[in-house]
Design an enzyme around this catalytic site. Sequence first.
Site, PDB file in Angstrom:
ATOM      1  N   HIS A 108      -6.833  -1.181 -11.356  1.00 13.71           N
ATOM      2  CA  HIS A 108      -7.026  -0.044 -10.460  1.00 13.71           C
ATOM      3  C   HIS A 108      -6.133  -0.192  -9.237  1.00 13.71           C
ATOM      4  O   HIS A 108      -5.896  -1.289  -8.747  1.00 13.71           O
ATOM      5  CB  HIS A 108      -8.485   0.137 -10.060  1.00 13.71           C
ATOM      6  CG  HIS A 108      -9.145  -1.078  -9.481  1.00 13.71           C
ATOM      7  ND1 HIS A 108      -9.475  -2.192 -10.236  1.00 13.71           N
ATOM      8  CD2 HIS A 108      -9.539  -1.351  -8.216  1.00 13.71           C
ATOM      9  CE1 HIS A 108     -10.061  -3.086  -9.463  1.00 13.71           C
ATOM     10  NE2 HIS A 108     -10.100  -2.610  -8.225  1.00 13.71           N
ATOM     11  N   HIS A 110      -5.649   0.941  -5.391  1.00 14.28           N
ATOM     12  CA  HIS A 110      -6.309   1.480  -4.203  1.00 14.28           C
ATOM     13  C   HIS A 110      -5.308   2.303  -3.407  1.00 14.28           C
ATOM     14  O   HIS A 110      -4.164   1.883  -3.217  1.00 14.28           O
ATOM     15  CB  HIS A 110      -6.794   0.349  -3.293  1.00 14.28           C
ATOM     16  CG  HIS A 110      -7.822  -0.532  -3.903  1.00 14.28           C
ATOM     17  ND1 HIS A 110      -9.164  -0.397  -3.644  1.00 14.28           N
ATOM     18  CD2 HIS A 110      -7.713  -1.584  -4.756  1.00 14.28           C
ATOM     19  CE1 HIS A 110      -9.836  -1.320  -4.303  1.00 14.28           C
ATOM     20  NE2 HIS A 110      -8.974  -2.058  -4.991  1.00 14.28           N
TER      21      HIS A 110
END
Length: 148
Positions: A108, A110
Site C-alpha cells: 500500500h 500512503h
Amino acid sequence: MRGRVPVDGGGCVFCAIRDGSAAVSTVYEDEAVLAFMDLFPVTPGHVLVVPRVHVAGLGDLDDAVGARMWSVARRVGTALRGGAVRCEGVNLFLADGEAAGQEVFHVHLHVFPRFAGDTFSVQAVWEEADRAVLDGQAARLSSLLPGG
C-alpha cells in the site's frame, strides 16, 4: 499494532475492503487499484492506494500495477493540494517489510497531506557518504536489478 485492524477470520484488512466485507471511505477505484481514507490518518486527508490483487511485498508487485498505484497516488496528491483538506505539501510513503514499518502485509502507498506544524516526522541522521562506498553499492545494486 496500529495498522492491524481485526478482520473476521484474521484475514487481510485490505482484501476485506476490496471484497466489500469491511467498512471503507472510497476515494477512487478501477480494475487495478483502490484508493481510500486511512482509518488511522497521519494527518487529516491521509489516503491509501492499494492493488486489488493481494501482494504482500514490493518485490512481488507487477510493474503495471505499481505504475497504476503511483499514477493514482499522484492524482490524489494533486487533489489534496487543490484544497480538499488543509495541505501545503504531500508525502508519498511505502513501507516494505516489518523492519521498514509495514504493519499490513498487502502492498500500500500512503498519500498524506502535510502542513506547517503537523505531527509527522522522519528522524534520520543525514551524513555525506564516501564516493567509493557509493560507487561500490551502485555497482552491486545495478548487477542485481531484475529485468533491466
